[in-house]
Design a protein around this motif. Sequence first.
Motif, mmCIF file in Angstrom:
data_model
loop_
_atom_site.group_PDB
_atom_site.id
_atom_site.type_symbol
_atom_site.label_atom_id
_atom_site.label_comp_id
_atom_site.label_asym_id
_atom_site.label_seq_id
_atom_site.Cartn_x
_atom_site.Cartn_y
_atom_site.Cartn_z
ATOM 1 N N LYS A 196 0.801 -1.083 -0.087
ATOM 2 C CA LYS A 196 -0.179 -0.243 0.029
ATOM 3 C C LYS A 196 0.900 1.126 -0.038
ATOM 4 N N GLN A 320 -0.719 4.451 10.131
ATOM 5 C CA GLN A 320 -1.913 4.652 9.384
ATOM 6 C C GLN A 320 -2.568 3.877 8.432
ATOM 7 N N THR A 321 -1.637 3.390 7.644
ATOM 8 C CA THR A 321 -1.848 2.262 6.634
ATOM 9 C C THR A 321 -2.228 1.234 7.162
ATOM 10 N N THR A 322 -1.865 0.746 8.237
ATOM 11 C CA THR A 322 -2.064 -0.659 8.869
ATOM 12 C C THR A 322 -3.507 -0.425 9.311
ATOM 13 N N THR A 323 -4.044 0.718 9.839
ATOM 14 C CA THR A 323 -5.186 0.719 10.558
ATOM 15 C C THR A 323 -6.250 0.653 9.273
ATOM 16 N N THR A 324 -5.882 1.410 8.034
ATOM 17 C CA THR A 324 -6.893 1.082 6.895
ATOM 18 C C THR A 324 -6.862 -0.581 6.555
ATOM 19 N N THR A 325 -5.932 -1.047 6.362
ATOM 20 C CA THR A 325 -5.718 -2.663 5.972
ATOM 21 C C THR A 325 -6.476 -3.601 6.977
ATOM 22 N N GLU A 327 -9.132 -2.275 8.986
ATOM 23 C CA GLU A 327 -10.518 -1.866 8.877
ATOM 24 C C GLU A 327 -11.255 -2.818 7.530
ATOM 25 N N GLU A 328 -10.289 -2.620 6.758
ATOM 26 C CA GLU A 328 -10.722 -3.455 5.457
ATOM 27 C C GLU A 328 -11.123 -4.701 5.547
#
Length: 367
Positions: A196, A320-325, A327-328
């Motif tokens: 990502k 931040q990218t981890t949190t998005t991942t 959540e998905e």
Amino acid sequence: MKRKDFVKGLAGMGIMATGISGCNSDTSQFDGQGLRDNKYKWKMVTTWPPNFPILGESCQLLAQWVEEMSAGQLTIHVYGGGELVPPLEAFEAVSIGGIELASSASYYWAGKIPAAQFFAAVPFGFNAQQMNTWLDVGGGMELWRELYAPYNLIPFNGGNTGLQMGGWYNRQINSLDDFNGLKMRIPGLGGKVLSKVGGSPILSPGSEIYTNLERGVIDATEWLGPYHDYLMGFPDIAKYYYYPGWHECGTTLEIIINKKKFESLPHHLRAILTSAISRVKSHMLAQFELKNSEYLAKIKSEKKVELKAFSTEILRKLKQTTTTTLEELAQKDNDTAKVYQSFKNFSQHQAEWSKASEAAYYSMSNL
Ligand code: CA
């Protein structure tokens, strides 16, 4: 609990202690449960190569301790990955019941059970202490057992690697842009996060990582910590050794036992096996801490490697990218949503205390 009740409880402890020292143990409840009659010969498979340092060795210790405690009534023969079944078929083999137990890590089964990876490691997840707390007394284990129940498996907290390292790099990572086009051997969710931010996660078997890094097929690799990384030879072929291992902050191992086989054991053997697993859990983390300290010093003194920390800015963006991942993932799968909720609740529950205790303690080391 009110202070008054707490103090009253302390008085009770005194009475209890006296009671324990003066009591005769009553074993009559175990009569007729095959206390010494039946012998049990079990097979254990692992996802690690035979006698793999610490991880494989801990399985041998488990077998040794169980045999000692049970006076030979329960014996376990340990097979390294590939000796009896291929490493990544351990789950299936124990689920079917041909093999009684296995040592592995739950993120290997993410293809089958996406929520399982929370019980091994997710990026920016729990460290060893938090993981043990979440699993042992914070509700995590109940969710894990629920998740494996349809497979006829009982999972146990089988140890922890402690915080891993960020990996070996042949180029510097000074900003998030430096991940762009970076070919790195990094499995699982860490790999998803890397892709990502523009990198290319590459999966290669342990046996091929060294050659791939040496020949420039990959630009970077993560593995474990200084001890195992040193044994792999990475300090000889990489320029930079980055920390911390944001993608694996306290990777938990699992011991999975076939449910029917476990329940077929007399009660005292179940207790012995459970106690031995618990001993493995603490012994493994201690071994990792000891060896990693020793080998980090060795790497620094013997090798031409620059030890570097990821900047706070890079870590913030990766988080931040981890949190998005995550959540998905939670949106795609109900079990993941349930486990992720417990994970988030526990993180919040511990946040203030961690700041006031562990984080503050480690910041004192700079004084
Ligand atoms: Ca790793």
